[in-house]
Write an enzyme that holds these catalytic residues in place. Structure first.
Site, PDB file in Angstrom:
ATOM      1  N   CYS A  15      -2.147  10.330  -1.582  1.00  0.00           N
ATOM      2  CA  CYS A  15      -2.747  10.403  -0.250  1.00  0.00           C
ATOM      3  C   CYS A  15      -3.676  11.594  -0.070  1.00  0.00           C
ATOM      4  CB  CYS A  15      -1.644  10.445   0.810  1.00  0.00           C
ATOM      5  SG  CYS A  15      -1.055   8.804   1.275  1.00  0.00           S
TER       6      CYS A  15
ATOM      7  N   ARG B 149       0.464   9.988  13.907  1.00  0.00           N
ATOM      8  CA  ARG B 149       1.559   9.356  13.170  1.00  0.00           C
ATOM      9  C   ARG B 149       2.366   8.526  14.155  1.00  0.00           C
ATOM     10  NH1 ARG B 149       4.179  11.816   9.128  1.00  0.00           N
ATOM     11  NH2 ARG B 149       5.377   9.873   9.166  1.00  0.00           N
TER      12      ARG B 149
ATOM     13  N   ARG C 143      -8.799   8.123   4.075  1.00  0.00           N
ATOM     14  CA  ARG C 143      -9.798   7.089   3.778  1.00  0.00           C
ATOM     15  C   ARG C 143     -10.505   6.630   5.050  1.00  0.00           C
ATOM     16  NH1 ARG C 143      -9.571   1.764   4.573  1.00  0.00           N
ATOM     17  NH2 ARG C 143      -7.373   1.972   5.174  1.00  0.00           N
ATOM     18  N   ARG C 144      -9.716   6.290   6.069  1.00  0.00           N
ATOM     19  CA  ARG C 144     -10.309   5.828   7.324  1.00  0.00           C
ATOM     20  C   ARG C 144     -11.140   6.924   7.978  1.00  0.00           C
ATOM     21  NH1 ARG C 144      -4.667   2.913   9.128  1.00  0.00           N
ATOM     22  NH2 ARG C 144      -5.058   0.884   8.136  1.00  0.00           N
TER      23      ARG C 144
ATOM     24  N   LYS D   1       0.815  -1.213   0.000  1.00  0.00           N
ATOM     25  CA  LYS D   1       0.000   0.000   0.000  1.00  0.00           C
ATOM     26  C   LYS D   1       0.852   1.267   0.000  1.00  0.00           C
ATOM     27  CE  LYS D   1      -0.669   0.486   5.012  1.00  0.00           C
ATOM     28  NZ  LYS D   1       0.041   1.790   5.114  1.00  0.00           N
ATOM     29  N   ASP D   2       2.138   1.149   0.358  1.00  0.00           N
ATOM     30  CA  ASP D   2       3.022   2.322   0.370  1.00  0.00           C
ATOM     31  C   ASP D   2       3.647   2.595  -0.992  1.00  0.00           C
ATOM     32  OD1 ASP D   2       2.621   2.772   3.079  1.00  0.00           O
ATOM     33  OD2 ASP D   2       4.306   1.503   3.679  1.00  0.00           O
TER      34      ASP D   2
ATOM     35  N   ARG E 214       1.323   4.392  18.718  1.00  0.00           N
ATOM     36  CA  ARG E 214      -0.098   4.714  18.588  1.00  0.00           C
ATOM     37  C   ARG E 214      -0.914   4.038  19.683  1.00  0.00           C
ATOM     38  NH1 ARG E 214      -1.390   4.980  12.085  1.00  0.00           N
ATOM     39  NH2 ARG E 214       0.650   5.744  11.419  1.00  0.00           N
TER      40      ARG E 214
END
Length: 301
Positions: free
Chosen positions: A241, A148, A130-131, A82-83, A154
């Site tokens: 992004c 981040r 998106r989230r 995904k990156d 996190r």
């Protein structure tokens, strides 16, 4: 005779665990293989506070790894698929794809409450537009906040009561042995993941045929089919992004289905679409769905 393979990886606990997974797959296929891990610090690792869309998007996690490949410092690079951006250096290629344990997003929350059960005004942390959009569609009364840092960092913010919840990739938690922290697993049809979420991709130099042969031995062909289809879709749409976009690709014996959404930044305009057809037509299907999304995106202007 031993063959040395220099693997480039980021230095986070998750990246190192993913490298360990790949080492475990490579050694049975190549008993004489000697692996050397080389940790590469990326721009995304150095700057853990600035929002992704302000510091170059998802490409900030792969640029230095690709440069190390081009200079010969490493022989291959391990990426979260995904990156990877749709634009890749012409001297490099992806030669192996590994399927995710899960492509779903999950919620980690205080007292293990589901998103729907959290109090109004709850702070839900995510670095993903998106989230943010998808969570706010379920609960318009929550406050999504930027976060981040690596997974451990996190999760500590939840434990320190800085947020009521945080949305993460389930695959990452599984790889780190932290799946017990999951309060809710979102349905991918209703909460489409990022393109390639959870998939591991190995990148090498095109001319390096010996190492490519070693790496392709662990390639999952079904995952490669899905991933190359998603990559073609992204090339058409021109994804970055700054655009909330989700994509979920599934297969059965003969057919492949791609379903996704795209939204404006506010989430007030939202488009969903899907396409299904024969696996042998996967790239054509990706191009058709990509054109639909691109047309919708252009109409936003």
């Amino acid at each position: 005779m031993k063959h040395l393979l220099k693997i480039g990886t980021r230095g986070s606990a998750l990246a190192l665990r993913q490298t360990q997974i790949i080492e475990g797959l490579l050694h049975p296929c190549n008993p004489d293989l000697e692996i050397k891990k080389i940790i590469i610090t990326t721009s995304g690792d150095r700057d853990k506070t600035t929002p992704l869309n302000q510091i170059g998007g998802k490409g900030i996690f792969i640029k230095e790894l690709e440069q190390a490949l081009l200079t010969g410092e490493i022989d291959c690079a391990i990426h979260c698929f995904k990156d990877i951006t749709a634009a890749m250096h012409p001297s490099l290629e992806l030669c192996a794809f590994l399927p995710p344990e899960s492509s779903a997003d999950v919620l980690v929350s205080q007292n293990n409450r589901r998103l729907i059960d959290l109090p109004a005004g709850s702070r839900i942390a995510t670095s993903s537009m998106r989230r943010k959009i998808l969570a706010e569609r379920i609960r318009p009364d929550i406050n999504t906040v930027e976060v981040r840092g690596n997974v451990d960092t996190r999760l500590k913010k939840i434990d320190n009561n800085e947020f009521e919840g945080i949305i993460l990739s389930e695959a990452g938690l599984i790889r780190l042995g932290m799946q017990a922290r999951v309060a809710e697993r979102f349905n991918q049809d209703e909460f489409p993941p990022a393109p390639g979420q959870g998939v591991l991709a190995i990148q090498a130099r095109k001319v390096d045929t010996l190492n490519k042969d070693i790496l392709t031995a662990i390639n999952d062909r079904e995952q490669e089919l899905k991933s190359r289809m998603e990559m073609r879709f992204l090339e058409i749409v021109g994804f970055d992004c700054n655009v909330p976009l989700g994509l979920f690709t599934t297969t059965n014996e003969e057919s492949i289905t791609m379903k996704g959404f795209i939204s404006d930044i506010s989430g007030s305009r939202f488009h969903e679409s899907f396409i299904t057809g024969a696996k042998s037509h996967s790239i054509m299907l990706a191009e058709e769905l990509g054109r639909r999304f691109l047309s919708w995106r252009k109409n936003l202007s």
